[in-house]
Design a protein around this motif. Structure first.
Motif, mmCIF file in Angstrom:
data_model
loop_
_atom_site.group_PDB
_atom_site.id
_atom_site.type_symbol
_atom_site.label_atom_id
_atom_site.label_comp_id
_atom_site.label_asym_id
_atom_site.label_seq_id
_atom_site.Cartn_x
_atom_site.Cartn_y
_atom_site.Cartn_z
ATOM 1 N N MET A 1 15.987 -0.095 -11.297
ATOM 2 C CA MET A 1 16.040 -0.221 -9.838
ATOM 3 C C MET A 1 14.696 -0.647 -9.265
ATOM 4 O O MET A 1 14.637 -1.352 -8.263
ATOM 5 N N SER A 2 13.602 -0.223 -9.880
ATOM 6 C CA SER A 2 12.293 -0.505 -9.324
ATOM 7 C C SER A 2 11.761 -1.870 -9.714
ATOM 8 O O SER A 2 10.945 -2.446 -8.993
ATOM 9 N N SER A 3 12.191 -2.425 -10.824
ATOM 10 C CA SER A 3 11.687 -3.734 -11.229
ATOM 11 C C SER A 3 12.499 -4.828 -10.546
ATOM 12 O O SER A 3 13.716 -4.765 -10.460
ATOM 13 N N ALA A 4 11.791 -5.833 -10.058
ATOM 14 C CA ALA A 4 12.434 -6.949 -9.364
ATOM 15 C C ALA A 4 13.111 -7.862 -10.385
ATOM 16 O O ALA A 4 12.664 -7.959 -11.531
ATOM 17 N N PRO A 5 14.189 -8.538 -9.999
ATOM 18 C CA PRO A 5 14.840 -9.480 -10.910
ATOM 19 C C PRO A 5 13.885 -10.608 -11.316
ATOM 20 O O PRO A 5 12.963 -10.948 -10.577
ATOM 21 N N SER B 1 6.592 -3.849 -6.564
ATOM 22 C CA SER B 1 7.007 -3.676 -5.181
ATOM 23 C C SER B 1 8.469 -3.268 -5.150
ATOM 24 O O SER B 1 9.212 -3.498 -6.088
ATOM 25 N N LEU B 2 8.870 -2.669 -4.029
ATOM 26 C CA LEU B 2 10.278 -2.335 -3.834
ATOM 27 C C LEU B 2 10.879 -3.184 -2.710
ATOM 28 O O LEU B 2 11.912 -2.838 -2.160
ATOM 29 N N GLY C 1 0.790 -1.218 0.000
ATOM 30 C CA GLY C 1 0.000 0.000 0.000
ATOM 31 C C GLY C 1 0.823 1.269 0.000
ATOM 32 O O GLY C 1 0.284 2.361 0.135
ATOM 33 N N LYS C 2 2.129 1.146 -0.178
ATOM 34 C CA LYS C 2 3.003 2.320 -0.224
ATOM 35 C C LYS C 2 3.135 2.789 -1.676
ATOM 36 O O LYS C 2 3.115 1.985 -2.598
ATOM 37 N N GLU C 3 3.278 4.103 -1.849
ATOM 38 C CA GLU C 3 3.454 4.645 -3.190
ATOM 39 C C GLU C 3 4.872 4.388 -3.690
ATOM 40 O O GLU C 3 5.833 4.485 -2.942
ATOM 41 N N ILE C 4 4.974 4.083 -4.973
ATOM 42 C CA ILE C 4 6.274 3.909 -5.614
ATOM 43 C C ILE C 4 6.594 5.206 -6.332
ATOM 44 O O ILE C 4 5.817 5.681 -7.158
#
Length: 98
Positions: free
Chosen positions: A48-52, A61-62, A37-40
């Motif tokens: 950096m923001s995309s997960a591997p 998500s971060l 529920g947190k803003e990106i």
């Protein structure tokens, strides 16, 4: 015919995604929300923001950037950084030979 791969986007879908990202950066569209529920922040680069790929993240998500070990002394238990294990006092014959 075979189904399209999961990562494939048509030209129109890609254009809409780019317009949405630009609108988010300009503040015209609401920021993307992660699974907690947190803003990106839209100004974070995509690399950096995309997960591997191996984390199989379905939702944005971060979490992969956050500290995942909660114990601050985690590394100290198995690796004493900066500790000298052996300090030579004098020259030993043959020490510099291969």
């Amino acid at each position: 015919m075979a189904t399209a791969s999961v990562g494939f986007k048509s030209r129109e879908e890609h254009r809409k995604q780019q317009e949405l990202e630009e609108a988010r950066k300009a503040g015209l569209a609401p920021a993307e929300m992660d699974e907690d529920g947190k803003e990106i922040n839209p100004h974070i680069p995509q690399y950096m923001s995309s997960a591997p790929w191996y984390l199989n993240a379905d939702k944005p998500s971060l979490k992969h950037q956050r500290k995942w070990k909660v114990d601050p002394n985690y590394t100290k238990s198995w690796y004493d950084r900066g500790a000298k294990t052996f300090q030579a006092d004098k020259y030993r014959k043959g020490a510099c030979e291969k």
